[in-house]
Design an enzyme around this catalytic site. Structure first.
Site, mmCIF file in Angstrom:
data_model
loop_
_atom_site.group_PDB
_atom_site.id
_atom_site.type_symbol
_atom_site.label_atom_id
_atom_site.label_comp_id
_atom_site.label_asym_id
_atom_site.label_seq_id
_atom_site.Cartn_x
_atom_site.Cartn_y
_atom_site.Cartn_z
ATOM 1 N N LYS A 46 21.921 -21.619 36.940
ATOM 2 C CA LYS A 46 21.395 -21.524 38.287
ATOM 3 C C LYS A 46 21.276 -22.900 38.913
ATOM 4 O O LYS A 46 21.152 -23.033 40.122
ATOM 5 C CB LYS A 46 19.980 -20.907 38.262
ATOM 6 C CG LYS A 46 19.858 -19.560 37.635
ATOM 7 C CD LYS A 46 18.341 -19.191 37.602
ATOM 8 C CE LYS A 46 18.094 -18.060 36.657
ATOM 9 N NZ LYS A 46 16.659 -17.870 36.406
ATOM 10 N N GLY A 47 21.265 -23.925 38.069
ATOM 11 C CA GLY A 47 20.880 -25.264 38.514
ATOM 12 C C GLY A 47 21.708 -25.853 39.643
ATOM 13 O O GLY A 47 21.216 -26.667 40.417
ATOM 14 N N GLU A 102 28.460 -28.592 38.645
ATOM 15 C CA GLU A 102 27.295 -28.667 37.745
ATOM 16 C C GLU A 102 26.147 -29.403 38.425
ATOM 17 O O GLU A 102 26.369 -30.251 39.293
ATOM 18 C CB GLU A 102 27.681 -29.442 36.469
ATOM 19 C CG GLU A 102 27.907 -28.591 35.244
ATOM 20 C CD GLU A 102 26.630 -27.984 34.655
ATOM 21 O OE1 GLU A 102 25.616 -27.864 35.357
ATOM 22 O OE2 GLU A 102 26.672 -27.621 33.478
ATOM 23 N N ASP A 103 24.933 -29.121 37.976
ATOM 24 C CA ASP A 103 23.771 -29.851 38.480
ATOM 25 C C ASP A 103 23.644 -31.214 37.799
ATOM 26 O O ASP A 103 23.485 -32.236 38.452
ATOM 27 C CB ASP A 103 22.488 -29.027 38.314
ATOM 28 C CG ASP A 103 22.256 -28.514 36.891
ATOM 29 O OD1 ASP A 103 23.147 -28.688 36.021
ATOM 30 O OD2 ASP A 103 21.189 -27.933 36.640
ATOM 31 N N ASP A 106 24.165 -34.000 30.838
ATOM 32 C CA ASP A 106 23.207 -34.709 29.991
ATOM 33 C C ASP A 106 23.908 -35.049 28.669
ATOM 34 O O ASP A 106 24.614 -36.053 28.587
ATOM 35 C CB ASP A 106 21.997 -33.781 29.829
ATOM 36 C CG ASP A 106 20.842 -34.389 29.081
ATOM 37 O OD1 ASP A 106 20.816 -35.606 28.912
ATOM 38 O OD2 ASP A 106 19.942 -33.637 28.654
ATOM 39 N N LYS A 134 23.572 -38.186 33.498
ATOM 40 C CA LYS A 134 22.589 -38.900 32.669
ATOM 41 C C LYS A 134 23.338 -39.454 31.453
ATOM 42 O O LYS A 134 23.287 -38.871 30.364
ATOM 43 C CB LYS A 134 21.520 -37.892 32.234
ATOM 44 C CG LYS A 134 20.148 -38.469 31.975
ATOM 45 C CD LYS A 134 19.256 -37.436 31.317
ATOM 46 C CE LYS A 134 18.437 -36.631 32.248
ATOM 47 N NZ LYS A 134 17.526 -35.681 31.529
ATOM 48 N N PHE A 155 13.370 -36.445 32.739
ATOM 49 C CA PHE A 155 13.613 -35.040 33.033
ATOM 50 C C PHE A 155 13.413 -34.829 34.530
ATOM 51 O O PHE A 155 12.300 -34.987 35.044
ATOM 52 C CB PHE A 155 12.688 -34.130 32.221
ATOM 53 C CG PHE A 155 13.094 -32.693 32.312
ATOM 54 C CD1 PHE A 155 14.158 -32.208 31.561
ATOM 55 C CD2 PHE A 155 12.450 -31.829 33.180
ATOM 56 C CE1 PHE A 155 14.567 -30.890 31.668
ATOM 57 C CE2 PHE A 155 12.855 -30.500 33.301
ATOM 58 C CZ PHE A 155 13.910 -30.035 32.541
ATOM 59 N N VAL A 156 14.481 -34.509 35.223
ATOM 60 C CA VAL A 156 14.419 -34.408 36.683
ATOM 61 C C VAL A 156 14.364 -32.953 37.142
ATOM 62 O O VAL A 156 14.856 -32.051 36.462
ATOM 63 C CB VAL A 156 15.604 -35.148 37.352
ATOM 64 C CG1 VAL A 156 15.505 -36.642 37.116
ATOM 65 C CG2 VAL A 156 16.948 -34.616 36.868
ATOM 66 N N ASP A 162 15.301 -27.010 37.521
ATOM 67 C CA ASP A 162 13.990 -26.406 37.274
ATOM 68 C C ASP A 162 13.204 -27.092 36.166
ATOM 69 O O ASP A 162 13.740 -27.859 35.361
ATOM 70 C CB ASP A 162 14.168 -24.944 36.861
ATOM 71 C CG ASP A 162 14.666 -24.816 35.408
ATOM 72 O OD1 ASP A 162 15.695 -25.450 35.082
ATOM 73 O OD2 ASP A 162 14.017 -24.118 34.620
ATOM 74 N N ARG A 168 12.895 -25.380 41.672
ATOM 75 C CA ARG A 168 14.295 -25.408 42.128
ATOM 76 C C ARG A 168 14.379 -25.568 43.647
ATOM 77 O O ARG A 168 15.384 -26.022 44.175
ATOM 78 C CB ARG A 168 15.021 -24.113 41.733
ATOM 79 C CG ARG A 168 15.200 -23.924 40.231
ATOM 80 C CD ARG A 168 16.127 -22.732 39.970
ATOM 81 N NE ARG A 168 16.073 -22.266 38.597
ATOM 82 C CZ ARG A 168 16.802 -22.763 37.600
ATOM 83 N NH1 ARG A 168 17.621 -23.766 37.818
ATOM 84 N NH2 ARG A 168 16.710 -22.265 36.392
HETATM 85 P P1 5GP Z 1 23.925 -30.756 28.546
HETATM 86 O O1 5GP Z 1 24.620 -29.609 27.889
HETATM 87 O O2 5GP Z 1 24.846 -31.719 29.256
HETATM 88 O O3 5GP Z 1 23.007 -31.473 27.586
HETATM 89 O O4 5GP Z 1 22.916 -30.163 29.584
HETATM 90 C C1 5GP Z 1 23.317 -29.581 30.735
HETATM 91 C C2 5GP Z 1 22.249 -28.644 31.284
HETATM 92 O O5 5GP Z 1 20.937 -28.962 30.798
HETATM 93 C C3 5GP Z 1 22.165 -28.804 32.777
HETATM 94 O O6 5GP Z 1 23.073 -27.949 33.434
HETATM 95 C C4 5GP Z 1 20.712 -28.467 33.055
HETATM 96 O O7 5GP Z 1 20.559 -27.082 33.202
HETATM 97 C C5 5GP Z 1 19.977 -28.926 31.816
HETATM 98 N N1 5GP Z 1 19.388 -30.277 31.983
HETATM 99 C C6 5GP Z 1 19.773 -31.433 31.415
HETATM 100 N N2 5GP Z 1 19.008 -32.465 31.808
HETATM 101 C C7 5GP Z 1 18.109 -31.946 32.665
HETATM 102 C C8 5GP Z 1 17.041 -32.513 33.452
HETATM 103 O O8 5GP Z 1 16.737 -33.731 33.454
HETATM 104 N N3 5GP Z 1 16.350 -31.642 34.239
HETATM 105 C C9 5GP Z 1 16.622 -30.308 34.283
HETATM 106 N N4 5GP Z 1 15.874 -29.558 35.087
HETATM 107 N N5 5GP Z 1 17.614 -29.739 33.571
HETATM 108 C C10 5GP Z 1 18.345 -30.556 32.776
#
Ligand code: 5GP
Length: 185
Positions: A46-47, A102-103, A106, A134, A155-156, A162, A168
């Site tokens: 949803k992000g 993507e939002d 990470d 990030k 953590f944003v 969210d 959101r």
């Molecule tokens: P990854 O698989 O790259 O570690 O994480 C991707 C997903 O983790 C993002 O689409 C998001 O939903 C969540 N995520 C990662 N970092 C953050 C953050 O700082 N804040 C929030 N709200 N979600 C995050």
């Protein structure tokens, strides 16, 4: 939880004006790169929903939209490393230029998983547009064609992102600063 959220203190990291300006720039760049290409823009729910809506409005070439949903976090702030597909695309991607929206990237696990899955369905290309990057926490190497902003290892929340499904709707990207009961909830 709802009462704690109502009292939340959030510091602004990227304000609404900065978001609008950068999203417009990305839209122009994507439009230039996709002239005369069959473009399918995919919202990763949803992000990325607010970013997706604004980005699509700033793309001037013809496009189609679709959505998919994955789960990589389970309510908290730590990546499980376990990415689960909860809603698949309805559009056929074969022969099309797919842009995954993507939002935040990470560890990179979620987007790597998606690029690999969609890449096996015969698209002309699969590219990634992420609002936030990030890089300090990267585990998987990811090719990001379009990035809005690099963010520090915090953590944003907001603009689609969210914390426990709240926040959101904030029109900016922020960091949750309190109250302590909320941060530890
Ligand atoms: P990854 O698989 O790259 O570690 O994480 C991707 C997903 O983790 C993002 O689409 C998001 O939903 C969540 N995520 C990662 N970092 C953050 C953050 O700082 N804040 C929030 N709200 N979600 C995050």
């Amino acid at each position: 939880m709802r009462d704690l959220v109502a009292e939340a203190k959030v510091s602004v990291l990227i304000d609404a004006g900065q978001l609008a300006e950068r999203v417009a720039e990305l839209g122009q760049e994507i439009s230039r790169d996709h002239e005369r290409k069959d473009l399918l823009v995919v919202c990763v729910l949803k992000g990325s929903v607010l970013f997706f809506a604004d980005l699509c409005r700033s793309i001037s070439v013809p496009l189609r939209m679709d959505m998919l949903a994955v789960e990589s976090y389970h309510g908290g702030t730590q990546s499980s490393g376990n990415v689960r597909f909860v809603h698949d695309l309805r559009e056929d991607v074969s022969g099309r230029h797919v842009l995954l929206v993507e939002d935040i990237v990470d560890t990179g696990r979620t987007i790597t998983h998606l690029v690999n899955i969609l890449g096996k369905r015969g698209p002309a290309s699969v590219k990634v547009a992420t609002l936030l990057d990030k890089p300090s926490r990267r585990v998987e190497e990811v090719d990001l064609a379009y990035t809005g902003f690099e963010v520090p290892d915090r953590f944003v929340i907001g603009y689609g992102l969210d914390y426990a499904q709240y926040f959101r709707n904030l029109p900016y990207i922020g960091v949750l600063e309190g109250p302590a009961e909320l941060l530890n909830a």
